[in-house]
Write a protein that holds these residues in place. Sequence first.
Motif, short mmCIF file in Angstrom:
data_model
loop_
_atom_site.label_atom_id
_atom_site.label_comp_id
_atom_site.label_asym_id
_atom_site.label_seq_id
_atom_site.Cartn_x
_atom_site.Cartn_y
_atom_site.Cartn_z
N UNK A 35 5.76 -1.45 3.80
CA UNK A 35 5.88 -1.50 5.25
C UNK A 35 4.51 -1.50 5.94
N UNK A 36 3.59 -0.67 5.47
CA UNK A 36 2.25 -0.69 6.05
C UNK A 36 1.43 -1.68 5.24
N UNK A 37 1.40 -2.93 5.72
CA UNK A 37 0.81 -4.04 4.99
C UNK A 37 -0.68 -3.83 4.76
N UNK A 38 -1.18 -4.28 3.60
CA UNK A 38 -2.60 -4.16 3.30
C UNK A 38 -3.42 -5.12 4.19
N UNK A 39 -4.70 -4.94 4.15
CA UNK A 39 -5.59 -5.78 4.94
C UNK A 39 -5.53 -7.22 4.42
N UNK A 40 -6.00 -8.19 5.20
CA UNK A 40 -6.00 -9.58 4.74
C UNK A 40 -6.78 -9.76 3.43
N UNK A 41 -7.88 -9.04 3.27
CA UNK A 41 -8.65 -9.14 2.03
C UNK A 41 -7.83 -8.61 0.84
N UNK A 42 -7.17 -7.46 1.02
CA UNK A 42 -6.33 -6.90 -0.04
C UNK A 42 -5.17 -7.85 -0.37
N UNK A 43 -4.61 -8.48 0.66
CA UNK A 43 -3.53 -9.43 0.44
C UNK A 43 -4.03 -10.62 -0.38
N UNK A 44 -5.21 -11.11 -0.06
CA UNK A 44 -5.78 -12.25 -0.78
C UNK A 44 -6.02 -11.90 -2.25
N UNK A 45 -6.60 -10.73 -2.49
CA UNK A 45 -6.85 -10.29 -3.87
C UNK A 45 -5.55 -10.14 -4.63
N UNK A 46 -4.56 -9.52 -3.98
CA UNK A 46 -3.26 -9.33 -4.62
C UNK A 46 -2.61 -10.67 -4.93
N UNK A 47 -2.67 -11.61 -3.99
CA UNK A 47 -2.07 -12.92 -4.20
C UNK A 47 -2.79 -13.68 -5.32
N UNK A 48 -4.11 -13.57 -5.39
CA UNK A 48 -4.86 -14.22 -6.47
C UNK A 48 -4.44 -13.65 -7.83
N UNK A 49 -4.27 -12.35 -7.90
CA UNK A 49 -3.84 -11.73 -9.17
C UNK A 49 -2.44 -12.19 -9.55
N UNK A 50 -1.54 -12.21 -8.57
CA UNK A 50 -0.17 -12.66 -8.85
C UNK A 50 -0.18 -14.11 -9.34
N UNK A 51 -1.00 -14.94 -8.71
CA UNK A 51 -1.09 -16.35 -9.10
C UNK A 51 -1.61 -16.47 -10.54
N UNK A 52 -2.59 -15.67 -10.90
CA UNK A 52 -3.11 -15.70 -12.28
C UNK A 52 -2.04 -15.28 -13.27
N UNK A 53 -1.29 -14.25 -12.92
CA UNK A 53 -0.21 -13.79 -13.80
C UNK A 53 0.86 -14.87 -13.91
N UNK A 54 1.23 -15.50 -12.80
CA UNK A 54 2.23 -16.58 -12.83
C UNK A 54 1.76 -17.73 -13.73
N UNK A 55 0.49 -18.10 -13.59
CA UNK A 55 -0.05 -19.19 -14.41
C UNK A 55 -0.05 -18.82 -15.89
N UNK A 56 -0.45 -17.59 -16.19
CA UNK A 56 -0.45 -17.15 -17.59
C UNK A 56 0.97 -17.14 -18.14
N UNK A 57 1.92 -16.66 -17.36
CA UNK A 57 3.32 -16.61 -17.78
C UNK A 57 3.87 -18.02 -18.00
#
Length: 196
Positions: A118-140
């Motif tokens: 509910x209390x969304x992270x900062x735009x930088x934290x969102x970007x880092x989180x999305x980059x990590x998710x994308x790497x995991x998706x690509x690896x999977x």
Amino acid sequence: MLHDQEITDLVRTCQEADKRGPDSGHAGQAAQDAWAALYRNFHPQVLAFCRRTLPGDSGEDLAAEIMMKTRFRLDSFDASRPFGPWLFRIAANRCWDEARKNRRSEPLDDEGAAQLPADAPSPLEQLITEERRERVREALSGLPLRQRFALTLRYGAGLSYQEIADTLGITRTNVGVLLLRGRRRMRDRLAGEGFE
């Protein structure tokens, strides 16, 4: 989220109405309501499973098809057994057929699979989180199908080793081997990209 006994009761309601036929009146409406509850409970999990196992596919149509197929096969379900593994076996078989047919290796579309607090992270934290998710998706998405399916059933659908074995039609030992090899490959791929 429905509990095991609630799921069993809802499935039995559907099965009893199916035995009575299309003119079952109140039982027919109860079966429709029961199926709607089962659909609301399991469709998001089936959709997430489809998206993870079939990279690049939105999964919407396939998840709806799997749920419809499940509804028409309810009469063959043994209500004394857990419903989730039975449903995911249908989903895994259908996704496996689709994967063999298409042989895709596109990145996964994980829209809505991970919800932000509910209390969304900062735009930088969102970007880092999305980059990590994308790497995991690509690896999977780069894993062999069986490893991808096993990892998705374990960590995406939360199934136990035995439930995965039942779903994929393999032994529990083979599930452990698939998960071990899949995790190693994921770790190697992510470490090679500097993933922390």
